[in-house]
Design a protein around this motif. Structure first.
Motif, mmCIF file in Angstrom:
data_model
loop_
_atom_site.group_PDB
_atom_site.id
_atom_site.type_symbol
_atom_site.label_atom_id
_atom_site.label_comp_id
_atom_site.label_asym_id
_atom_site.label_seq_id
_atom_site.Cartn_x
_atom_site.Cartn_y
_atom_site.Cartn_z
ATOM 1 N N VAL A 194 0.832 -1.199 0.000
ATOM 2 C CA VAL A 194 0.000 0.000 0.000
ATOM 3 C C VAL A 194 0.872 1.256 0.000
ATOM 4 C CG1 VAL A 194 -1.698 1.253 1.368
ATOM 5 C CG2 VAL A 194 -1.942 -1.176 1.045
ATOM 6 N N SER A 195 1.927 1.240 0.825
ATOM 7 C CA SER A 195 2.760 2.452 0.884
ATOM 8 C C SER A 195 3.553 2.633 -0.406
ATOM 9 C CB SER A 195 3.689 2.425 2.098
ATOM 10 O OG SER A 195 4.482 1.282 2.064
ATOM 11 N N ALA A 196 3.866 1.528 -1.092
ATOM 12 C CA ALA A 196 4.644 1.646 -2.327
ATOM 13 C C ALA A 196 3.796 2.175 -3.476
ATOM 14 C CB ALA A 196 5.234 0.283 -2.708
ATOM 15 N N VAL A 197 2.519 1.900 -3.444
ATOM 16 C CA VAL A 197 1.685 2.184 -4.606
ATOM 17 C C VAL A 197 0.692 3.331 -4.393
ATOM 18 C CG1 VAL A 197 0.000 1.141 -6.167
ATOM 19 C CG2 VAL A 197 1.871 -0.239 -5.321
ATOM 20 N N CYS A 198 0.163 3.444 -3.173
ATOM 21 C CA CYS A 198 -1.026 4.304 -3.002
ATOM 22 C C CYS A 198 -0.729 5.738 -2.588
ATOM 23 C CB CYS A 198 -1.957 3.681 -1.966
ATOM 24 S SG CYS A 198 -2.470 2.046 -2.439
ATOM 25 N N ASP A 199 -1.576 6.649 -3.077
ATOM 26 C CA ASP A 199 -1.492 8.046 -2.665
ATOM 27 C C ASP A 199 -2.248 8.241 -1.362
ATOM 28 O OD1 ASP A 199 -0.458 8.779 -5.268
ATOM 29 O OD2 ASP A 199 -2.493 8.450 -6.002
ATOM 30 N N TYR A 200 -3.266 7.432 -1.172
ATOM 31 C CA TYR A 200 -4.201 7.638 -0.077
ATOM 32 C C TYR A 200 -4.480 6.281 0.568
ATOM 33 C CZ TYR A 200 -7.896 10.365 2.144
ATOM 34 O OH TYR A 200 -8.662 11.045 3.048
ATOM 35 N N ILE A 201 -4.544 6.265 1.886
ATOM 36 C CA ILE A 201 -4.750 4.977 2.568
ATOM 37 C C ILE A 201 -5.987 5.025 3.459
ATOM 38 C CG2 ILE A 201 -3.763 3.315 4.210
ATOM 39 C CD1 ILE A 201 -0.998 4.235 3.345
ATOM 40 N N MET A 202 -6.799 3.992 3.344
ATOM 41 C CA MET A 202 -7.925 3.852 4.270
ATOM 42 C C MET A 202 -7.672 2.568 5.067
ATOM 43 S SD MET A 202 -11.163 4.935 1.963
ATOM 44 C CE MET A 202 -10.675 4.286 0.384
ATOM 45 N N ILE A 203 -7.530 2.717 6.365
ATOM 46 C CA ILE A 203 -7.278 1.526 7.187
ATOM 47 C C ILE A 203 -8.597 1.071 7.792
ATOM 48 C CG2 ILE A 203 -6.016 0.561 9.151
ATOM 49 C CD1 ILE A 203 -3.795 2.544 8.647
ATOM 50 N N ILE A 204 -8.891 -0.196 7.582
ATOM 51 C CA ILE A 204 -10.165 -0.752 8.052
ATOM 52 C C ILE A 204 -9.869 -1.887 9.030
ATOM 53 C CG2 ILE A 204 -10.321 -2.155 5.953
ATOM 54 C CD1 ILE A 204 -13.284 -2.045 6.091
ATOM 55 N N ASN A 205 -10.637 -1.910 10.113
ATOM 56 C CA ASN A 205 -10.468 -2.953 11.116
ATOM 57 C C ASN A 205 -11.835 -3.300 11.691
ATOM 58 O OD1 ASN A 205 -8.896 -4.705 12.643
ATOM 59 N ND2 ASN A 205 -8.828 -3.288 14.378
ATOM 60 N N HIS A 206 -12.144 -4.585 11.781
ATOM 61 C CA HIS A 206 -13.459 -5.037 12.241
ATOM 62 C C HIS A 206 -14.580 -4.276 11.533
ATOM 63 C CE1 HIS A 206 -11.602 -7.574 15.147
ATOM 64 N NE2 HIS A 206 -11.017 -6.574 15.755
ATOM 65 N N GLY A 207 -14.430 -4.064 10.249
ATOM 66 C CA GLY A 207 -15.484 -3.439 9.450
ATOM 67 C C GLY A 207 -15.597 -1.937 9.595
ATOM 68 N N LYS A 208 -14.724 -1.343 10.410
ATOM 69 C CA LYS A 208 -14.799 0.114 10.641
ATOM 70 C C LYS A 208 -13.576 0.799 10.045
ATOM 71 C CE LYS A 208 -17.360 0.399 14.953
ATOM 72 N NZ LYS A 208 -17.330 -0.503 16.067
#
Ligand SMILES: Nc1ncnc2c1ncn2[C@@H]1O[C@H](COP(=O)(O)OP(=O)(O)OP(=O)(O)O)[C@@H](O)[C@H]1O
Length: 351
Positions: A194-208
């Motif tokens: 994700v860090s190598a490719v993405c401009d923007y990161i959304m971190i999801i955990n337990h559906g949130k």
């Protein structure tokens, strides 16, 4: 481009996606990051119209995925975790079939198929049976299928899973190339990906959604953006005396001295406080040259673990700075915590 509002997906009693809301802007690469079972695939399957949500709304380029599925789906190319390949077809046959399903006009099909095969590097495999291709090439065929019709949004679920390092690099390069013309959302549980490719990161955990920001901002807002590594030429006691006057400092970890002329330490300050300039002038006035001064680098791994191990911790949560819990450094160096009484006593020296 994509608007996800209050999305919920329940499998029986289990909530796989829990009131998820986010939006995706045109022309960027978004990474959907989370541990196994976080709800990434479920969310992607709902966004692409593969499965229905329990509640919530998804708009793709203004089209509601439930009310106008055809218009919404036309904007999306999807590579699911298990690409829907027909193993007994050749690559060319399969792409022709996919082009028909996508209702690409007849007179454009051949050219488009040639173009996507070229783009994904599978032209030489056109007449091979899919079942005889390596996993990397099968993945490329899946990608070629997703790109056909040149949808504005390309959604890729774990696009590099199971590939060897060379194939991973090739697929990443391909994703970057595709991002020149398309908005891309990819899911992964691999941080480096994700860090190598993405401009923007959304971190999801337990559906949130537990964090959502640019890769750079995520790093800056995390723990560690308030820790400064400092090496000064001078006597430790003199440095200590000077730093006592800096009220923003919460904690100082003194490092083992490499030689008697320099002092190294890690300084923890209040959140979002930059004392570098202050330290610069202070040390310059005291004729103690700064040999090194930099914010502690925090890896995406640290942020990810911080957010996914403690569900309730927001990105900017403060570090535990209880004086009693400050440990003796492993290198045998002492750890000092400024207390308020001490702080007050030395406030004047800051003036
Ligand atoms: N069809 C289903 N029936 C019941 N539970 C399901 C179903 N699909 C997914 N789940 C559950 O929903 C949760 C989210 O699953 P999902 O596959 O979306 O996670 P993920 O983040 O994509 O994980 P992975 O990286 O392992 O694919 C998990 O607990 C999973 O077991």
């Amino acid at each position: 481009m994509i608007e996800v509002k209050n999305l919920v997906k329940k499998y029986g009693d289990h909530t796989a996606v829990d009131h998820l809301s986010f939006h995706v802007e045109k022309g960027q690469i978004y990474g959907f990051l989370g541990p196994n079972g976080a709800g990434k695939s479920t969310t992607m399957n709902i966004m692409t119209g593969y499965i229905a949500s329990t509640s919530g709304e998804i708009l793709i380029d203004g089209h509601n995925i439930l009310e106008e599925p055809e218009a919404a789906k036309k904007c999306i190319g999807y590579l699911p975790e298990q690409p829907p390949l027909y193993f007994d077809m050749t690559v060319a046959e399969y792409l022709k079939f996919a082009a028909e399903l996508k209702k690409i006009p007849k007179n454009e099909r051949e050219t488009q198929i040639e173009q996507v095969m070229e783009l994904t590097g599978i032209t030489a495999m056109a007449n091979r049976l899919i079942k005889n291709l390596s996993k990397g090439y099968k993945q490329r065929v899946g990608l070629a299928q997703a790109i056909l019709g040149y949808p504005e949004i390309i959604i890729l679920d774990e696009p590099t899973v199971g590939l060897d390092p060379k194939q991973i690099i090739e697929i990443r390069e391909l994703i970057k190339k595709l991002s020149e013309e398309h908005t891309i959302i990819l899911s992964s549980h691999i941080l480096s990906e994700v860090s190598a490719v993405c401009d923007y990161i959304m971190i999801i955990n337990h559906g949130k959604l537990v964090a959502s920001d640019t890769t750079e901002n995520l790093m800056n807002h995390s723990l560690g953006s308030n820790t400064l590594e400092l090496t000064v030429k001078g006597e430790k006691q003199d440095v200590k005396n000077l730093l006592r006057g800096v009220e923003e400092i919460q904690k100082i970890e003194w490092k083992a001295e490499e030689n008697e002329k320099t002092v190294s330490m890690v300084i923890t300050t209040e959140e979002k406080t930059d004392i570098r300039e202050k330290l610069f002038y202070m040390m310059a006035d005291a004729k103690m040259p700064i040999l090194n001064m930099q914010f502690t680098k925090v890896s995406l791994e640290d942020i990810f673990l911080e957010l996914t191990q403690n569900e309730t911790a927001p990105v900017t949560d403060e570090q535990d700075t209880e004086p009693e819990s400050v440990p003796e450094d492993e290198t045998g160096t002492d750890v000092e915590k400024e207390n308020e009484t001490e702080q007050e006593a030395h406030d004047e020296s800051d003036l």
